[in-house]
Design an enzyme around this catalytic site. Structure first.
Site, short mmCIF file in Angstrom:
data_model
loop_
_atom_site.label_atom_id
_atom_site.label_comp_id
_atom_site.label_asym_id
_atom_site.label_seq_id
_atom_site.Cartn_x
_atom_site.Cartn_y
_atom_site.Cartn_z
CG ASN A 1 -0.18 0.02 2.52
OD1 ASN A 1 0.55 0.96 2.82
ND2 ASN A 1 -0.31 -1.04 3.29
N GLY B 1 -1.76 -10.25 3.65
CA GLY B 1 -1.47 -10.92 2.38
C GLY B 1 0.01 -11.01 2.02
CB VAL B 2 1.71 -10.30 -1.21
CG1 VAL B 2 3.14 -10.24 -1.73
CG2 VAL B 2 0.91 -11.24 -2.07
CG ASP B 3 2.62 -5.04 2.39
OD1 ASP B 3 1.95 -3.99 2.53
OD2 ASP B 3 3.87 -5.05 2.35
CB SER C 1 -5.20 -5.20 -7.44
OG SER C 1 -4.53 -3.99 -7.21
CB THR C 2 -6.53 -10.72 -7.30
OG1 THR C 2 -5.42 -11.40 -6.69
CG2 THR C 2 -6.21 -10.34 -8.73
N GLY C 3 -6.57 -9.50 -4.02
CA GLY C 3 -6.92 -9.89 -2.66
C GLY C 3 -7.70 -8.78 -1.98
CE1 TYR D 1 -5.52 -2.11 -0.89
CE2 TYR D 1 -4.08 -1.68 -2.75
CZ TYR D 1 -4.44 -1.49 -1.42
OH TYR D 1 -3.65 -0.67 -0.63
N1 APR Z 1 2.43 -15.72 -2.40
C1 APR Z 1 1.75 -15.48 -3.56
N2 APR Z 1 0.56 -14.89 -3.59
C2 APR Z 1 0.02 -14.52 -2.41
C3 APR Z 1 0.66 -14.73 -1.16
C4 APR Z 1 1.93 -15.36 -1.20
N3 APR Z 1 2.63 -15.58 -0.08
N4 APR Z 1 -0.15 -14.23 -0.17
C5 APR Z 1 -1.24 -13.77 -0.78
N5 APR Z 1 -1.16 -13.94 -2.12
C6 APR Z 1 -2.13 -13.57 -3.15
C7 APR Z 1 -3.56 -13.39 -2.69
O1 APR Z 1 -4.22 -14.65 -2.63
C8 APR Z 1 -4.10 -12.52 -3.81
O2 APR Z 1 -4.49 -13.32 -4.90
O3 APR Z 1 -1.75 -12.30 -3.65
C9 APR Z 1 -2.89 -11.66 -4.23
C10 APR Z 1 -2.92 -10.22 -3.73
O4 APR Z 1 -3.55 -10.18 -2.46
P1 APR Z 1 -3.13 -9.11 -1.32
O5 APR Z 1 -1.89 -9.54 -0.70
O6 APR Z 1 -4.35 -8.92 -0.48
O7 APR Z 1 -2.82 -7.77 -2.13
P2 APR Z 1 -3.78 -6.68 -2.78
O8 APR Z 1 -5.10 -7.26 -3.19
O9 APR Z 1 -2.94 -6.01 -3.81
O10 APR Z 1 -4.06 -5.68 -1.58
C11 APR Z 1 -3.00 -4.91 -1.09
O11 APR Z 1 -3.41 -5.53 1.19
O12 APR Z 1 -1.85 -6.58 2.50
C12 APR Z 1 -2.43 -5.36 2.21
O13 APR Z 1 -0.72 -3.74 2.69
C13 APR Z 1 -1.43 -4.38 1.64
O14 APR Z 1 -2.95 -2.54 1.71
C14 APR Z 1 -2.32 -3.47 0.86
C15 APR Z 1 -3.37 -4.42 0.29
#
Ligand code: APR
Length: 168
Positions: free
Chosen positions: A25, A33-35, A118-120, A122
């Site tokens: 973010n 999530g990934v972050d 963005s598919t999680g 967001y």
């Molecule tokens: N490896 C690969 N893919 C992952 C992992 C991982 N370890 N963890 C989660 N994912 C996938 C999720 O299943 C989703 O399909 O990554 C994709 C993105 O999901 P998010 O991590 O939620 O990211 P996003 O949708 O871009 O939202 C970003 O979420 O974590 C917060 O700080 C971040 O505010 C920001 C927002």
């Protein structure tokens, strides 16, 4: 194709590459999530390295060392929040992929792994996001001898990316 564009099913941290893309973010101070996974693996130094680089506008990228990730760099990119599709979300998502790939080429690195940005949290529709990812990455894989990996952490994203790779 000079390079490759492939799907990886699982945790993007398990992919050996030069650059790991974080779905961050704008504050770059971590999240879920990934972050969350990347900050946990990199350790507390990552937050300190990110602080002076924030805020990161949507569609842009900020680069840091990997710290606990070893010699991999982290490309922090901020994807768009889905607001129905009429606010330029697709172009902002496309910009995330292009800016990260431009940063890879600029540094003469040869391998990168993306999450499905963005598919999680967001909320970007999975099928449309996969289409954007493949559409933006394919020309780079054609032009450069690089290895681009699109990771999927769930079956829905894996199916969407597979479908986009087959149809492109
Ligand atoms: N490896 C690969 N893919 C992952 C992992 C991982 N370890 N963890 C989660 N994912 C996938 C999720 O299943 C989703 O399909 O990554 C994709 C993105 O999901 P998010 O991590 O939620 O990211 P996003 O949708 O871009 O939202 C970003 O979420 O974590 C917060 O700080 C971040 O505010 C920001 C927002």
């Amino acid at each position: 194709m000079k390079g490759t564009l492939e799907l990886y099913r699982g945790n993007l941290l398990d992919v050996d590459c030069d650059a790991v893309v974080n779905a961050a973010n704008s504050s770059l101070m971590g999240g879920g999530g990934v972050d969350g996974a990347i900050h946990r693996a990199a350790g507390p130094e990552l937050k300190e390295a990110c602080r002076p680089l924030a805020p990161c506008p949507t569609g842009e990228v900020r680069v840091t060392e990997g710290f606990g990730l070893g010699d991999r760099l982290i490309f922090h990119t901020v994807g768009p929040v889905w607001r129905g599709g009429n606010e330029g979300e697709a172009e902002l998502l496309a910009s995330c992929y292009r800016k990260c790939l431009d940063a890879l080429i600029e540094r003469e690195l040869t391998s990168i792994v993306f999450p499905a940005i963005s598919t999680g949290a967001y909320g970007f529709p999975v099928n449309e996001a996969a289409g954007v990812a493949v559409h933006e990455c394919r020309p780079y894989a054609k032009k450069h001898d690089i290895k681009i990996t699109l990771s999927a952490f769930d079956q829905q994203n894996a199916t969407a990316i597979e479908g986009a790779l087959e149809s492109a």
